[in-house]
Enzyme design. Sequence first.
Site, PDB file in Angstrom:
ATOM      1  N   GLY A   1       0.846  -1.188   0.000  1.00  0.00           N
ATOM      2  CA  GLY A   1       0.000   0.000   0.000  1.00  0.00           C
ATOM      3  C   GLY A   1       0.877   1.231   0.000  1.00  0.00           C
ATOM      4  O   GLY A   1       1.993   1.213  -0.471  1.00  0.00           O
ATOM      5  N   CYS A   2       0.349   2.278   0.557  1.00  0.00           N
ATOM      6  CA  CYS A   2       1.114   3.525   0.648  1.00  0.00           C
ATOM      7  C   CYS A   2       2.220   3.374   1.677  1.00  0.00           C
ATOM      8  O   CYS A   2       2.086   2.682   2.661  1.00  0.00           O
ATOM      9  CB  CYS A   2       0.215   4.677   1.054  1.00  0.00           C
ATOM     10  SG  CYS A   2      -1.031   5.058  -0.164  1.00  0.00           S
TER      11      CYS A   2
END
Length: 105
Positions: A103-104
Amino acid sequence: MPAVEFMGKRFTIDSDGFIDTYDNWCEEWVQWVREDEGIEELTDEHRKVIKVLRQYYEKNGIAPMVRLLKKLTGFELDHIYHLFPSGPAKGACRMAGLSKPTGCV
């Protein structure tokens, strides 16, 4: 998996250029990624980001989210992008020997 050779070392990488395992990280890897990223010179600020990422990963098994990376380093996001043009996930995490974040960062 593809591999690269640099400074007498051989590294197995995935299709995105991330090292195969965290334990294979070393200074030669850092220098290879630096060149691959087009970073002319590593500064103390680059090293700080790498150190923070590695310490967080060792403790938590994942890369920190970008808000936390900013807090832990004291750097704004635009400065992290200045240090690592391909960003905290692609450039910084790759240089730190972390797995590709899901993800981020």
